[in-house]
Design a protein around this motif. Structure first.
Motif, PDB file in Angstrom:
ATOM      1  N   ASP A 179       6.403 -24.643  -1.620  1.00 20.93           N
ATOM      2  CA  ASP A 179       5.595 -23.447  -1.861  1.00 20.93           C
ATOM      3  C   ASP A 179       6.408 -22.167  -1.672  1.00 20.93           C
ATOM      4  OD1 ASP A 179       3.176 -25.043  -2.101  1.00 20.93           O
ATOM      5  OD2 ASP A 179       3.359 -25.330   0.064  1.00 20.93           O
ATOM      6  N   ALA A 180       7.738 -22.289  -1.628  1.00 20.33           N
ATOM      7  CA  ALA A 180       8.575 -21.120  -1.359  1.00 20.33           C
ATOM      8  C   ALA A 180       8.459 -20.064  -2.452  1.00 20.33           C
ATOM      9  CB  ALA A 180      10.029 -21.550  -1.194  1.00 20.33           C
ATOM     10  N   ASP A 181       8.165 -20.476  -3.706  1.00 19.72           N
ATOM     11  CA  ASP A 181       8.037 -19.485  -4.786  1.00 19.72           C
ATOM     12  C   ASP A 181       6.971 -18.446  -4.465  1.00 19.72           C
ATOM     13  OD1 ASP A 181      10.029 -20.686  -6.211  1.00 19.72           O
ATOM     14  OD2 ASP A 181       8.675 -21.892  -7.461  1.00 19.72           O
ATOM     15  N   ARG A 182       5.925 -18.852  -3.762  1.00 21.36           N
ATOM     16  CA  ARG A 182       4.871 -17.907  -3.412  1.00 21.36           C
ATOM     17  C   ARG A 182       5.407 -16.814  -2.495  1.00 21.36           C
ATOM     18  NH1 ARG A 182      -0.274 -20.115  -0.160  1.00 21.36           N
ATOM     19  NH2 ARG A 182       1.255 -20.068   1.533  1.00 21.36           N
ATOM     20  N   LEU A 183       6.283 -17.193  -1.542  1.00 17.70           N
ATOM     21  CA  LEU A 183       6.887 -16.195  -0.673  1.00 17.70           C
ATOM     22  C   LEU A 183       7.794 -15.248  -1.454  1.00 17.70           C
ATOM     23  CD1 LEU A 183       7.929 -18.330   2.443  1.00 17.70           C
ATOM     24  CD2 LEU A 183       6.023 -16.737   2.268  1.00 17.70           C
ATOM     25  N   LEU A 184       8.590 -15.807  -2.346  1.00 14.93           N
ATOM     26  CA  LEU A 184       9.524 -14.981  -3.099  1.00 14.93           C
ATOM     27  C   LEU A 184       8.789 -14.001  -4.004  1.00 14.93           C
ATOM     28  CD1 LEU A 184      12.105 -17.766  -4.046  1.00 14.93           C
ATOM     29  CD2 LEU A 184      12.238 -16.126  -2.167  1.00 14.93           C
ATOM     30  N   GLU A 185       7.727 -14.476  -4.650  1.00 15.34           N
ATOM     31  CA  GLU A 185       6.965 -13.591  -5.530  1.00 15.34           C
ATOM     32  C   GLU A 185       6.267 -12.503  -4.741  1.00 15.34           C
ATOM     33  OE1 GLU A 185       7.072 -13.446  -8.752  1.00 15.34           O
ATOM     34  OE2 GLU A 185       8.533 -15.088  -8.730  1.00 15.34           O
ATOM     35  N   SER A 186       5.768 -12.832  -3.553  1.00 13.58           N
ATOM     36  CA  SER A 186       5.128 -11.813  -2.726  1.00 13.58           C
ATOM     37  C   SER A 186       6.129 -10.738  -2.327  1.00 13.58           C
ATOM     38  CB  SER A 186       4.522 -12.455  -1.475  1.00 13.58           C
ATOM     39  OG  SER A 186       3.502 -13.362  -1.813  1.00 13.58           O
ATOM     40  N   ALA A 187       7.340 -11.140  -1.975  1.00 14.01           N
ATOM     41  CA  ALA A 187       8.363 -10.170  -1.601  1.00 14.01           C
ATOM     42  C   ALA A 187       8.755  -9.305  -2.800  1.00 14.01           C
ATOM     43  CB  ALA A 187       9.586 -10.894  -1.045  1.00 14.01           C
ATOM     44  N   ARG A 188       8.889  -9.925  -3.965  1.00 16.47           N
ATOM     45  CA  ARG A 188       9.243  -9.151  -5.169  1.00 16.47           C
ATOM     46  C   ARG A 188       8.129  -8.173  -5.539  1.00 16.47           C
ATOM     47  NH1 ARG A 188      11.175 -14.568  -7.237  1.00 16.47           N
ATOM     48  NH2 ARG A 188      13.452 -14.527  -7.037  1.00 16.47           N
ATOM     49  N   ALA A 189       6.885  -8.604  -5.357  1.00 16.79           N
ATOM     50  CA  ALA A 189       5.764  -7.725  -5.685  1.00 16.79           C
ATOM     51  C   ALA A 189       5.712  -6.517  -4.769  1.00 16.79           C
ATOM     52  CB  ALA A 189       4.451  -8.496  -5.606  1.00 16.79           C
ATOM     53  N   SER A 190       6.355  -6.599  -3.624  1.00 19.62           N
ATOM     54  CA  SER A 190       6.384  -5.477  -2.694  1.00 19.62           C
ATOM     55  C   SER A 190       7.487  -4.483  -3.017  1.00 19.62           C
ATOM     56  CB  SER A 190       6.581  -5.994  -1.263  1.00 19.62           C
ATOM     57  OG  SER A 190       5.543  -6.881  -0.917  1.00 19.62           O
ATOM     58  N   GLY A 191       8.229  -4.757  -4.066  1.00 18.23           N
ATOM     59  CA  GLY A 191       9.286  -3.841  -4.462  1.00 18.23           C
ATOM     60  C   GLY A 191      10.661  -4.250  -3.996  1.00 18.23           C
ATOM     61  N   THR A 192      10.775  -5.390  -3.380  1.00 23.61           N
ATOM     62  CA  THR A 192      12.065  -5.884  -2.905  1.00 23.61           C
ATOM     63  C   THR A 192      12.703  -6.767  -3.976  1.00 23.61           C
ATOM     64  OG1 THR A 192      11.359  -5.854  -0.607  1.00 23.61           O
ATOM     65  CG2 THR A 192      13.240  -7.232  -1.136  1.00 23.61           C
ATOM     66  N   LYS A 193      13.947  -6.500  -4.278  1.00 22.61           N
ATOM     67  CA  LYS A 193      14.666  -7.337  -5.211  1.00 22.61           C
ATOM     68  C   LYS A 193      15.188  -8.572  -4.473  1.00 22.61           C
ATOM     69  CE  LYS A 193      18.521  -7.388  -8.460  1.00 22.61           C
ATOM     70  NZ  LYS A 193      19.663  -6.619  -9.041  1.00 22.61           N
TER      71      LYS A 193
ATOM     72  N   ALA B 201       0.825  -1.207   0.000  1.00 22.58           N
ATOM     73  CA  ALA B 201       0.000   0.000   0.000  1.00 22.58           C
ATOM     74  C   ALA B 201       0.857   1.253   0.000  1.00 22.58           C
ATOM     75  CB  ALA B 201      -0.930  -0.014   1.220  1.00 22.58           C
ATOM     76  N   GLY B 202       1.921   1.259   0.790  1.00 19.07           N
ATOM     77  CA  GLY B 202       2.808   2.425   0.807  1.00 19.07           C
ATOM     78  C   GLY B 202       3.507   2.641  -0.515  1.00 19.07           C
ATOM     79  N   ALA B 203       3.955   1.538  -1.133  1.00 14.23           N
ATOM     80  CA  ALA B 203       4.634   1.662  -2.419  1.00 14.23           C
ATOM     81  C   ALA B 203       3.684   2.164  -3.499  1.00 14.23           C
ATOM     82  CB  ALA B 203       5.233   0.320  -2.819  1.00 14.23           C
ATOM     83  N   ALA B 204       2.436   1.665  -3.494  1.00 16.64           N
ATOM     84  CA  ALA B 204       1.458   2.101  -4.492  1.00 16.64           C
ATOM     85  C   ALA B 204       1.147   3.582  -4.343  1.00 16.64           C
ATOM     86  CB  ALA B 204       0.184   1.265  -4.354  1.00 16.64           C
ATOM     87  N   ARG B 205       1.027   4.045  -3.103  1.00 19.29           N
ATOM     88  CA  ARG B 205       0.743   5.463  -2.896  1.00 19.29           C
ATOM     89  C   ARG B 205       1.915   6.319  -3.357  1.00 19.29           C
ATOM     90  NH1 ARG B 205      -1.003   7.097   3.025  1.00 19.29           N
ATOM     91  NH2 ARG B 205      -2.866   5.988   2.302  1.00 19.29           N
ATOM     92  N   ALA B 206       3.149   5.876  -3.066  1.00 21.83           N
ATOM     93  CA  ALA B 206       4.316   6.671  -3.445  1.00 21.83           C
ATOM     94  C   ALA B 206       4.533   6.675  -4.953  1.00 21.83           C
ATOM     95  CB  ALA B 206       5.567   6.129  -2.744  1.00 21.83           C
ATOM     96  N   ALA B 207       4.218   5.563  -5.618  1.00 21.59           N
ATOM     97  CA  ALA B 207       4.472   5.463  -7.060  1.00 21.59           C
ATOM     98  C   ALA B 207       3.519   6.339  -7.867  1.00 21.59           C
ATOM     99  CB  ALA B 207       4.362   4.010  -7.510  1.00 21.59           C
ATOM    100  N   GLY B 208       2.263   6.411  -7.493  1.00 23.24           N
ATOM    101  CA  GLY B 208       1.289   7.182  -8.238  1.00 23.24           C
ATOM    102  C   GLY B 208       1.053   6.652  -9.645  1.00 23.24           C
ATOM    103  N   ASP B 209       1.321   5.380  -9.869  1.00 29.58           N
ATOM    104  CA  ASP B 209       1.156   4.754 -11.185  1.00 29.58           C
ATOM    105  C   ASP B 209      -0.031   3.798 -11.116  1.00 29.58           C
ATOM    106  OD1 ASP B 209       1.324   3.502 -13.600  1.00 29.58           O
ATOM    107  OD2 ASP B 209       3.350   2.693 -13.310  1.00 29.58           O
ATOM    108  N   PRO B 210      -1.080   4.004 -11.903  1.00 30.30           N
ATOM    109  CA  PRO B 210      -2.256   3.120 -11.847  1.00 30.30           C
ATOM    110  C   PRO B 210      -1.916   1.655 -12.099  1.00 30.30           C
ATOM    111  CG  PRO B 210      -2.776   5.115 -13.059  1.00 30.30           C
ATOM    112  CD  PRO B 210      -1.301   5.129 -12.823  1.00 30.30           C
ATOM    113  N   ALA B 211      -1.003   1.408 -13.035  1.00 28.63           N
ATOM    114  CA  ALA B 211      -0.642   0.023 -13.327  1.00 28.63           C
ATOM    115  C   ALA B 211       0.041  -0.630 -12.132  1.00 28.63           C
ATOM    116  CB  ALA B 211       0.270  -0.048 -14.556  1.00 28.63           C
ATOM    117  N   PHE B 212       0.953   0.116 -11.497  1.00 32.94           N
ATOM    118  CA  PHE B 212       1.621  -0.410 -10.311  1.00 32.94           C
ATOM    119  C   PHE B 212       0.627  -0.615  -9.178  1.00 32.94           C
ATOM    120  CE2 PHE B 212       3.925  -0.055  -6.326  1.00 32.94           C
ATOM    121  CZ  PHE B 212       4.996  -0.910  -6.531  1.00 32.94           C
ATOM    122  N   THR B 213      -0.335   0.323  -9.042  1.00 35.91           N
ATOM    123  CA  THR B 213      -1.346   0.193  -7.994  1.00 35.91           C
ATOM    124  C   THR B 213      -2.177  -1.070  -8.187  1.00 35.91           C
ATOM    125  OG1 THR B 213      -1.452   2.601  -7.749  1.00 35.91           O
ATOM    126  CG2 THR B 213      -3.323   1.317  -6.903  1.00 35.91           C
ATOM    127  N   ASP B 214      -2.518  -1.365  -9.455  1.00 42.24           N
ATOM    128  CA  ASP B 214      -3.277  -2.581  -9.726  1.00 42.24           C
ATOM    129  C   ASP B 214      -2.493  -3.821  -9.327  1.00 42.24           C
ATOM    130  OD1 ASP B 214      -5.388  -1.108 -10.652  1.00 42.24           O
ATOM    131  OD2 ASP B 214      -4.833  -1.280 -12.778  1.00 42.24           O
TER     132      ASP B 214
END
Length: 389
Positions: free
Chosen positions: A271-285, A219-232
């Motif tokens: 099921d570790a891929d689910r954790l990794l993808e969730s972390a990446r989706a939050s903006g973490t490399k 939520a914080g990243a989406a607000r800071a980005a101001g990009d509709p695609a990123f927010t989605d």
């Protein structure tokens, strides 16, 4: 004064008295047929073999629990068990209990009856009635002051009833209480319950904490980005993470509601891929490396490894300001090695702080492994090694 009289207003005082009378009902009825002292010896002789029947302990335990403690069910505080006799030690204690109850019941019946008769004689004496021969208290004449002694005998009867009740209850707790084997079994069961509660609390902390952390970061990243695609994309990630957290919550609550009801399996390292993808989706490399046959990792080790990885990534998102993270999971030489590293930021938690880090070390220790958490060569690291056997 009120405190002294309070026991006489409790129902359990008189149910204990009744319990003692029940023990001598059968011999007393036989005395009406033939008055002989050896009837009591026969009663005592019959009770000994009866105590060898395992179910007799259940009968006596239920009766004692209801009449001596006032509890229909064992609330954990009565100290009287209702399980059948499981050993000769249990049977021996039951023999002593039955014989002691018979003896104390005889004394209680005799003293109570004599005190009641004496009280009646004291009441009748001032009105011209002679005191019956054979009573315990013989007073000559028909004086009015005899009636003044009635409260004394009634008080004596009450005190005797109270003392006899305490004595029989103490005997029940001693002779009908759990044996050392049963105490050990109860202690082990209690320990298992506490461990299960600790595990459930850790599960909730890891899964729900991880989901909330991801939601806040997204939520914080989406607000800071101001990009509709990123927010989605952020909303999609929040929805997926929330759904997974609800599944974990429902599974844990299912265990709490019905311990015997089957619940869905806990996630594993598969099921570790689910954790990794969730972390990446939050903006973490996240740079992840998984080597070795993960599918051969035993279930308990794989499940705990998943939770350790989840908590480690949650700490990166929560404390490292989404700094890049390096994840290495390897299976080799009978050991599962799990390492998560990220560059140190201004906030450096102490190696012993936080329930999450403590939970990681506890999980590793329960499986016979070890965990290191703390600064290491400019990074914050979580390094865990778990034996597969």
């Amino acid at each position: 004064m009120v405190r002294l009289l309070r026991p006489f207003g409790r129902a359990v005082t008189y149910t204990r008295w009744l319990h003692l009378f029940i023990a001598v009902v059968a011999p007393s009825l036989l005395l009406f047929v033939r008055e002989a002292w050896w009837i009591w010896l026969i009663a005592a002789a019959v009770l000994a073999p009866a105590a060898l029947v395992p179910a007799m302990r259940t009968v006596e335990g239920l009766q004692a629990r209801l009449l001596l403690t006032g509890h229909r069910h064992d609330s954990g505080s009565t100290g009287i068990v209702v399980a059948p006799s499981a050993s000769w030690g249990d049977r021996g204690r039951l023999v002593v209990w039955l014989e002691s109850r018979l003896l104390l019941g005889y004394v209680t019946m005799t003293v109570s009856a004599q005190l009641v008769f004496a009280t009646a004689d004291l009441v009748a004496a001032p009105f011209g009635r002679d005191v019956e021969e054979g009573g315990p208290f013989l007073l000559d004449g028909h004086h009015w002051w005899h009636a003044l002694l009635v409260p004394v005998w009634l008080l004596g009867l009450g005190v005797f009833v109270l003392v006899a009740g305490h004595v029989i209850t103490a005997l029940a707790l001693r002779l009908l209480g759990p044996s050392p084997v049963e105490r050990l079994a109860a202690l082990e069961e209690r320990t298992e319950q506490l461990l299960e509660r600790t595990r459930i609390a850790r599960e909730l902390h890891d899964s729900i904490g991880h989901a909330l952390t991801l939601a806040v970061v997204q939520a914080g990243a989406a607000r800071a980005a101001g990009d509709p695609a990123f927010t989605d994309r952020a909303l999609d990630a929040i929805e997926e993470t929330g759904r997974a957290a609800l599944e974990d919550l429902e599974r844990v609550l299912g265990v709490l509601r019905e311990s015997e009801r089957p619940v869905s399996s806990r996630p594993t390292l598969a099921d570790a891929d689910r954790l990794l993808e969730s972390a990446r989706a939050s903006g973490t490399k996240v740079d992840a490396s998984m080597t070795g046959p993960l599918e051969t990792v035993p279930g308990p080790v794989s499940r705990e490894g998943y939770r350790i990885l989840q908590e480690s990534l949650t700490n990166v998102l929560r404390h490292a300001d989404c700094a890049p993270a390096r994840v290495r999971v390897a299976v080799a030489d009978g050991t599962l090695t799990l390492e998560v590293r990220n560059p140190l930021t201004g906030h450096i938690p102490g190696p012993g702080r936080g329930s999450g880090l403590r939970g990681i070390r506890e999980r590793a220790a329960l499986l016979g492994g070890h965990a290191r958490t703390g600064p290491d060569r400019g990074d914050w690291q979580v390094h865990v090694e778990l034996p597969l056997s």
